[in-house]
Write a protein that holds these residues in place. Sequence first.
Motif, PDB file in Angstrom:
ATOM      1  N   UNK A 118      44.055  18.651 -41.562  1.00 35.82           N
ATOM      2  CA  UNK A 118      43.286  17.254 -41.521  1.00 35.82           C
ATOM      3  C   UNK A 118      43.910  15.977 -41.611  1.00 35.82           C
ATOM      4  N   UNK A 119      42.681  15.589 -39.925  1.00 34.15           N
ATOM      5  CA  UNK A 119      43.660  15.054 -39.105  1.00 34.15           C
ATOM      6  C   UNK A 119      43.452  15.713 -37.275  1.00 34.15           C
ATOM      7  N   UNK A 120      43.436  17.076 -37.383  1.00 35.40           N
ATOM      8  CA  UNK A 120      43.556  17.442 -36.156  1.00 35.40           C
ATOM      9  C   UNK A 120      41.850  17.293 -35.299  1.00 35.40           C
ATOM     10  N   UNK A 121      40.857  16.537 -35.506  1.00 36.33           N
ATOM     11  CA  UNK A 121      39.277  16.296 -35.304  1.00 36.33           C
ATOM     12  C   UNK A 121      39.598  15.416 -34.066  1.00 36.33           C
ATOM     13  N   UNK A 122      40.013  14.516 -35.393  1.00 35.20           N
ATOM     14  CA  UNK A 122      40.817  13.502 -35.072  1.00 35.20           C
ATOM     15  C   UNK A 122      41.347  12.792 -33.666  1.00 35.20           C
ATOM     16  N   UNK A 123      42.744  13.532 -33.934  1.00 34.82           N
ATOM     17  CA  UNK A 123      43.454  13.779 -32.774  1.00 34.82           C
ATOM     18  C   UNK A 123      42.399  14.567 -31.317  1.00 34.82           C
ATOM     19  N   UNK A 124      42.035  15.303 -31.925  1.00 34.29           N
ATOM     20  CA  UNK A 124      41.284  16.250 -30.326  1.00 34.29           C
ATOM     21  C   UNK A 124      40.470  14.731 -30.091  1.00 34.29           C
ATOM     22  N   UNK A 125      39.295  14.126 -30.903  1.00 29.41           N
ATOM     23  CA  UNK A 125      38.825  13.256 -30.133  1.00 29.41           C
ATOM     24  C   UNK A 125      39.138  12.334 -29.739  1.00 29.41           C
ATOM     25  N   UNK A 126      40.152  12.022 -29.921  1.00 28.40           N
ATOM     26  CA  UNK A 126      40.364  10.470 -29.746  1.00 28.40           C
ATOM     27  C   UNK A 126      41.200  10.910 -27.908  1.00 28.40           C
TER      28      UNK A 126
END
Length: 307
Positions: A118-126
């Motif tokens: 969890x947190x991988x998607x937010x990192x990639x999007x940012x």
Amino acid sequence: MLLLSVTSASFLLAQDKATQQTQIVLLGTGTPLPDPERSGPCTAIVVNGTPYLVDLGTGVVRRAAAARNKGVTALEPTNLKIGFLTHLHSDHTLGLADVLLTPWVMGRKEPFELYGPPGTRAMAERILTAYEVDTKNRTNGPERSNRNGYKVNAHEIKPGPVYKDQNLVVKAFAVPHGDLQAYGYRLETPDRTIVISGDTKKSEAIVENCHGCDVLVHEVYTQASFNLVSPEWKQYRLAYHTSSKELGEIATKAKPGLLILTHRANPGCDQARTEDCREAGSEEQLLKEMHDAYKGKVVAGHDLDIY
């Protein structure tokens, strides 16, 4: 007992390449220490000409290009399309922007498939938001780059099977790395079973998931360097990483065909930067300690080693 230095690791390359479908390529064996000889953590598993990356540390794409030049043609940067993150510490993820954008600039047309906690998607999007000026210019400007190759499909995973195709099956398992959610990975290919620890303190999960695996790639620090750091750094190491003595105990139970030492950490000593600390955390000291703690086959991994 057989203890192998990096110079003797070539015995693995003498195997019949016609029957060896799987290669393990150490693209980065480093730590947060800015060591020019070691890129950030990244292990490539190449199966039948398809590369799979575990962790995405600093320099990953250039190391892939170097491995291509060394003869692992599958690591042509435009072929980098699938990656797995063990956890979201910066030294394991600083190469994410690189692997999303550089292969695309070179012509990759498919989005990158990314698996992680969890947190991988937010990192990639940012990351993609941060590079909007770049991607808009390259797609709308005279380069006319394709509009898909820089994108990412981020999959936030839980322990258990997380990926399967014609080349391999990937299982994630939880490992204790301080208060971070962290995974190790077990990768089963047609001819080898490989376990990658990620960053972890001593964990029986490694034993359970290796259990006689062909190769175990595991992080480690020396006991000698532990003895030189402050009480605060000792507590940090005990909560986040694995000592040579502890790794010897793990490997003795897990019984891998080969143990590869990577991410040779020296927290506390790296910050002190004293000569005593450097010697206590050296490869020579590590191999000596592993010789004392473990009687199986073990190598100290270096960037661009191939097994």
